[in-house]
Design a protein around this motif. Structure first.
Motif, PDB file in Angstrom:
ATOM      1  N   ASN A 195      50.914  28.635   0.895  1.00  0.00           N
ATOM      2  CA  ASN A 195      50.636  27.326   0.294  1.00  0.00           C
ATOM      3  C   ASN A 195      51.827  26.385   0.428  1.00  0.00           C
ATOM      4  N   ASN A 196      53.034  26.913   0.236  1.00  0.00           N
ATOM      5  CA  ASN A 196      54.226  26.092   0.420  1.00  0.00           C
ATOM      6  C   ASN A 196      54.350  25.636   1.870  1.00  0.00           C
ATOM      7  N   GLN A 197      54.013  26.504   2.790  1.00  0.00           N
ATOM      8  CA  GLN A 197      54.069  26.138   4.213  1.00  0.00           C
ATOM      9  C   GLN A 197      53.008  25.095   4.558  1.00  0.00           C
ATOM     10  N   GLU A 198      51.858  25.149   3.885  1.00  0.00           N
ATOM     11  CA  GLU A 198      50.822  24.137   4.114  1.00  0.00           C
ATOM     12  C   GLU A 198      51.295  22.776   3.596  1.00  0.00           C
ATOM     13  N   VAL A 199      52.003  22.756   2.467  1.00  0.00           N
ATOM     14  CA  VAL A 199      52.609  21.512   1.989  1.00  0.00           C
ATOM     15  C   VAL A 199      53.558  20.966   3.045  1.00  0.00           C
ATOM     16  N   HIS A 200      54.375  21.830   3.609  1.00  0.00           N
ATOM     17  CA  HIS A 200      55.301  21.410   4.669  1.00  0.00           C
ATOM     18  C   HIS A 200      54.563  20.831   5.866  1.00  0.00           C
TER      19      HIS A 200
END
Length: 316
Positions: free
Chosen positions: A112-117
């Protein structure tokens, strides 16, 4: 009045008032004889009303800077963590109270953090941003990322999101300001205006940065020590910011941990909001997203500081 309708305004649809002092005087006159209802209306009004659906989720803010080739580098996103979920994250809660704190990265999966990125970098490209921006959004329980507020000029106080996020890739406030100046000149060159002058300025600045970095090991070391209290930590951070901005000294930060160990800290640990947050970060392994950010930004960090982000060390 920190919140409310803007001046100039009308009182009961008759008297126009342009200054708060005049408003208080008029209200005193209205209420002198008896209690009554007073209608205040802005003279700048619209007849359209916008309704937006409520978004339930984790609120975050993610900075994006640029690499040397102009490609976006996403920084670790900061989550706005509220003590009371019913509190609205408005001006008062952001600046005037202690009802929220900032965690980094978002308390969710690495994916999920990588999708934000992925989304903030794509937004950076699509909107044609340069140098630095801060993009706010929500992460819903279903993992949906909703972006709502791209800021092309993020807040520039030492406690702002962007400085805390840049600290995680090894850049203190002074390094970050140098980054903004250097890459702003580079972006101006891309516009094709005053390119000869700007290229000369950029060459002089790059040379000055290289000379500064090369001279850092020869500077006099000033040791900053602090203990496990918020007061001691705040004083250490202020002194650290002063020394990193100097042309003579190189700070070494030594923290006496609550368990008695003496730890040598890096820039990332000097940007935590409190001792509790500092000790929590010291007790946990480096988050894989932050490690990714440091790897991706290695060229920028090395250019401005001469080294990658140093690890926390136990003083012998």
């Amino acid at each position: 009045m920190d919140e409310g309708i803007a001046f100039p305004l009308t009182l009961n649809g008759e008297t126009t008032i342009a200054h708060p002092a005049d408003l208080w005087k008029a209200l005193d006159e209205q209420f002198a004889a008896q209690y009554c209802i007073v209608m205040l209306s802005s003279i700048h009004a619209e007849d359209a009303v916008l309704f937006e659906s409520f978004v339930y989720g984790q609120e975050f803010s993610c900075g994006v800077i640029q690499d040397f080739d102009g490609s976006p580098l996403a920084l670790p996103p900061s989550e706005v963590i509220k003590a009371d979920e019913d509190v609205v994250f408005d001006f008062a809660t952001k600046y005037l109270t202690n009802t929220v704190r900032k965690g980094m990265p978002i308390r969710t999966s690495l994916e999920n953090n990588q999708e934000v990125h992925r989304m903030v970098k794509e937004t950076f490209r699509l909107l044609g941003f340069g140098v630095c921006t801060r993009i706010d959004g929500f992460l819903t329980p279903a993992g949906e990322v909703l972006l709502h507020d791209p800021n092309t000029l993020p807040g520039m106080s030492p406690s702002s999101f962007i400085f805390k996020q840049m600290a995680e890739i090894g850049l203190n406030v002074t390094d970050s300001l140098t980054y903004f100046i250097r890459f702003s000149i580079r972006e101006r060159i891309r516009t094709g205006k005053f390119t000869t002058l700007l290229r000369q300025q950029l060459a002089r600045l790059d040379e000055a940065i290289e000379q500064r970095v090369a001279g850092l090991p020869q500077r006099e070391v000033k040791t900053i020590t602090f203990t496990a209290t918020d007061e001691s930590y705040e004083l250490a951070k202020k002194l650290y910011n002063v020394l990193t901005a100097s042309a003579e000294y190189r700070p070494e930060i030594i923290y006496t941990h609550s368990d008695g160990r003496e730890l040598i800290l890096n820039a990332a640990f000097m940007a935590k909001p409190s001792i509790a947050d500092l000790e929590l970060s010291l007790s946990e392994p480096l988050h894989p997203l932050i490690e990714e950010c440091r790897i991706n930004a290695a060229a920028v960090t090395t250019f401005l500081t001469g080294e990658l982000v140093p690890s926390m060390l136990v003083r012998s």
